[in-house]
Design a protein around this motif. Sequence first.
Motif, PDB file in Angstrom:
ATOM      1  N   UNK A  93       0.858  -1.183   0.000  1.00  0.00           N
ATOM      2  CA  UNK A  93       0.000   0.000   0.000  1.00  0.00           C
ATOM      3  C   UNK A  93       0.889   1.225   0.000  1.00  0.00           C
ATOM      4  N   UNK A  94       0.621   2.154  -0.914  1.00  0.00           N
ATOM      5  CA  UNK A  94       1.367   3.417  -0.984  1.00  0.00           C
ATOM      6  C   UNK A  94       0.408   4.556  -0.635  1.00  0.00           C
ATOM      7  N   UNK A  95       0.773   5.341   0.380  1.00  0.00           N
ATOM      8  CA  UNK A  95      -0.059   6.460   0.832  1.00  0.00           C
ATOM      9  C   UNK A  95       0.432   7.747   0.177  1.00  0.00           C
ATOM     10  N   UNK A  96      -0.509   8.523  -0.385  1.00  0.00           N
ATOM     11  CA  UNK A  96      -0.215   9.785  -1.071  1.00  0.00           C
ATOM     12  C   UNK A  96      -1.036  10.911  -0.447  1.00  0.00           C
ATOM     13  N   UNK A  97      -0.849  12.090  -0.980  1.00  0.00           N
ATOM     14  CA  UNK A  97      -1.793  13.184  -0.763  1.00  0.00           C
ATOM     15  C   UNK A  97      -2.044  13.862  -2.096  1.00  0.00           C
ATOM     16  N   UNK A  98      -3.175  14.554  -2.212  1.00  0.00           N
ATOM     17  CA  UNK A  98      -3.584  15.101  -3.510  1.00  0.00           C
ATOM     18  C   UNK A  98      -2.828  16.372  -3.899  1.00  0.00           C
ATOM     19  N   UNK A  99      -2.402  17.179  -2.930  1.00  0.00           N
ATOM     20  CA  UNK A  99      -1.804  18.504  -3.175  1.00  0.00           C
ATOM     21  C   UNK A  99      -2.762  19.361  -4.004  1.00  0.00           C
ATOM     22  N   UNK A 100      -4.042  19.090  -3.893  1.00  0.00           N
ATOM     23  CA  UNK A 100      -5.105  19.836  -4.568  1.00  0.00           C
ATOM     24  C   UNK A 100      -6.398  19.444  -3.873  1.00  0.00           C
ATOM     25  N   UNK A 101      -7.508  19.960  -4.329  1.00  0.00           N
ATOM     26  CA  UNK A 101      -8.779  19.497  -3.794  1.00  0.00           C
ATOM     27  C   UNK A 101      -9.067  18.097  -4.327  1.00  0.00           C
ATOM     28  N   UNK A 102      -9.898  17.358  -3.628  1.00  0.00           N
ATOM     29  CA  UNK A 102     -10.269  16.016  -4.093  1.00  0.00           C
ATOM     30  C   UNK A 102     -10.950  16.087  -5.451  1.00  0.00           C
ATOM     31  N   UNK A 103     -11.843  17.053  -5.641  1.00  0.00           N
ATOM     32  CA  UNK A 103     -12.563  17.152  -6.906  1.00  0.00           C
ATOM     33  C   UNK A 103     -11.631  17.462  -8.066  1.00  0.00           C
ATOM     34  N   UNK A 104     -10.608  18.285  -7.816  1.00  0.00           N
ATOM     35  CA  UNK A 104      -9.649  18.604  -8.870  1.00  0.00           C
ATOM     36  C   UNK A 104      -8.894  17.344  -9.299  1.00  0.00           C
ATOM     37  N   UNK A 105      -8.465  16.543  -8.318  1.00  0.00           N
ATOM     38  CA  UNK A 105      -7.757  15.299  -8.641  1.00  0.00           C
ATOM     39  C   UNK A 105      -8.666  14.342  -9.403  1.00  0.00           C
ATOM     40  N   UNK A 106      -9.908  14.207  -8.961  1.00  0.00           N
ATOM     41  CA  UNK A 106     -10.842  13.295  -9.617  1.00  0.00           C
ATOM     42  C   UNK A 106     -11.137  13.724 -11.046  1.00  0.00           C
ATOM     43  N   UNK A 107     -11.270  15.019 -11.260  1.00  0.00           N
ATOM     44  CA  UNK A 107     -11.503  15.512 -12.624  1.00  0.00           C
ATOM     45  C   UNK A 107     -10.334  15.174 -13.537  1.00  0.00           C
ATOM     46  N   UNK A 108      -9.111  15.246 -13.002  1.00  0.00           N
ATOM     47  CA  UNK A 108      -7.935  14.896 -13.807  1.00  0.00           C
ATOM     48  C   UNK A 108      -7.976  13.420 -14.193  1.00  0.00           C
ATOM     49  N   UNK A 109      -8.310  12.563 -13.238  1.00  0.00           N
ATOM     50  CA  UNK A 109      -8.326  11.131 -13.513  1.00  0.00           C
ATOM     51  C   UNK A 109      -9.432  10.751 -14.501  1.00  0.00           C
ATOM     52  N   UNK A 110     -10.520  11.517 -14.491  1.00  0.00           N
ATOM     53  CA  UNK A 110     -11.636  11.200 -15.399  1.00  0.00           C
ATOM     54  C   UNK A 110     -11.432  11.765 -16.798  1.00  0.00           C
ATOM     55  N   UNK A 111     -10.378  12.555 -16.969  1.00  0.00           N
ATOM     56  CA  UNK A 111     -10.079  13.140 -18.279  1.00  0.00           C
ATOM     57  C   UNK A 111      -9.158  12.222 -19.068  1.00  0.00           C
ATOM     58  N   UNK A 112      -9.462  11.921 -20.338  1.00  0.00           N
ATOM     59  CA  UNK A 112      -8.576  11.068 -21.130  1.00  0.00           C
ATOM     60  C   UNK A 112      -7.200  11.707 -21.318  1.00  0.00           C
ATOM     61  N   UNK A 130       2.444  -3.761  -8.357  1.00  0.00           N
ATOM     62  CA  UNK A 130       2.043  -4.497  -7.151  1.00  0.00           C
ATOM     63  C   UNK A 130       1.589  -3.568  -6.031  1.00  0.00           C
ATOM     64  N   UNK A 131       1.269  -2.320  -6.366  1.00  0.00           N
ATOM     65  CA  UNK A 131       0.875  -1.340  -5.358  1.00  0.00           C
ATOM     66  C   UNK A 131      -0.624  -1.070  -5.374  1.00  0.00           C
ATOM     67  N   UNK A 132      -1.154  -0.784  -4.203  1.00  0.00           N
ATOM     68  CA  UNK A 132      -2.502  -0.244  -4.051  1.00  0.00           C
ATOM     69  C   UNK A 132      -2.321   1.184  -3.550  1.00  0.00           C
ATOM     70  N   UNK A 133      -2.716   2.154  -4.384  1.00  0.00           N
ATOM     71  CA  UNK A 133      -2.447   3.564  -4.107  1.00  0.00           C
ATOM     72  C   UNK A 133      -3.663   4.230  -3.453  1.00  0.00           C
ATOM     73  N   UNK A 134      -3.431   4.847  -2.292  1.00  0.00           N
ATOM     74  CA  UNK A 134      -4.477   5.575  -1.574  1.00  0.00           C
ATOM     75  C   UNK A 134      -3.987   7.003  -1.325  1.00  0.00           C
ATOM     76  N   UNK A 151       3.312  -1.411   4.162  1.00  0.00           N
ATOM     77  CA  UNK A 151       2.621  -0.126   4.015  1.00  0.00           C
ATOM     78  C   UNK A 151       3.684   0.956   3.957  1.00  0.00           C
ATOM     79  N   UNK A 152       3.631   1.793   2.946  1.00  0.00           N
ATOM     80  CA  UNK A 152       4.678   2.790   2.748  1.00  0.00           C
ATOM     81  C   UNK A 152       4.066   4.090   2.228  1.00  0.00           C
TER      82      UNK A 152
END
Length: 268
Positions: free
Chosen positions: A113-132, A192-196, A236-237
Motif C-alpha cells: 500500500x502506498x499512501x499519497x496526498x492530492x496537493x489539490x482538492x479532491x474534486x480537482x484530482x478526480x476531474x484529472x483522472x476522469x479526463x482522457x 504491485x501497489x494499491x495507491x491511496x 505499508x509505505x
Amino acid sequence: MRYQVWAFVRSLLIATMTLVAVIVVGSVGSGLLNQPAANAQLSQVSRQIPVFRRPVSPPRSQPSAANQPFMTLSPGRGSYTPAEEYAPADPTNFGDRFITDAFGMPTYQAPIVVIHETVSSANSALNYFRTPHPRDADQRSYHALIRRNGTVVYIVPPERRAFGAGNSVFDGPNGIETVTTNPLFPPSVNNFAYHISLESPTDGRGNQSRHSGYTTVQYQSLAWLIARTGVPQDRITTHRAVDRSGSRRDPRSFDTQRFAAALQDLAA
C-alpha cells in the motif's frame, strides 16, 4: 542413337540447373554483403513502423491457476464505516497488472500500500483522472482517495494497475522490489501497489514542506481501507519513501502515531 540423344539432353539440363543455382547464390550473396545499401533500406522502413508503447506481457488480471485475482477488498471490520463514493478513472489513466515484466521475466511481488496526498482538492484530482490522457507521461491515478470528511472514493479497481508512482522502488523486508512494465520508462511499484491518497488541507495546496495535516476521520478511513486490503504493516509505505525521482514528498505532515492508533482501534 536414342541413348546418345538422351545423354546429351541430360548433360544440357544439368549444366542449365547449375548455372541458375550459381546466379541465385550470387545474387543472395551480393545482397548480404552490400550492407550499406541494406542498412539504408532498413532504416527507411523502420521509420515507418509504429512503436508500440505497451508491453506485450499477459495481464495479471487474467485468471491465475487458482482463479484468484491479484487483490480483493474484504468487508470492512469494526464499528467505524465511512461513507463511500465511486468515481471511475478514464481507461487511459490505468492499466492491467502484469504477470511478466517488459523483458519477459515473471513478477512475483506481494501487494504493498502506498499512501499519497492530492496537493489539490479532491474534486480537482478526480476531474484529472476522469479526463482522457493519450500521452503516457500524462497518465495518473490512485485506486482510492479519502476526502477531508473521511469519505472513501473508489477510482481504479484493486485488480487493475493505477498509475500512482512513476520512478519508484519499494525497499522492504524482501529487499528491493520494482517492476519495469514499459521499457521506455523507469521501473516502478505500480504493478504491485494499491495507491491511496489523502485530500490535502487548503493550506497544503502548494509546494511548502508542511501543512496543518489530516483530519481524524481521514486517519480512521485510511486504517479501515488498508485493513480491507489485507496488506501487512511492513508493506505499508508512502510515496515519498518509494520515490526515486527526488521530487515527491507526500504525504506531508503525516502523523504515523495517529495512523497507528487508528489501525489499533480497528484490531481491538
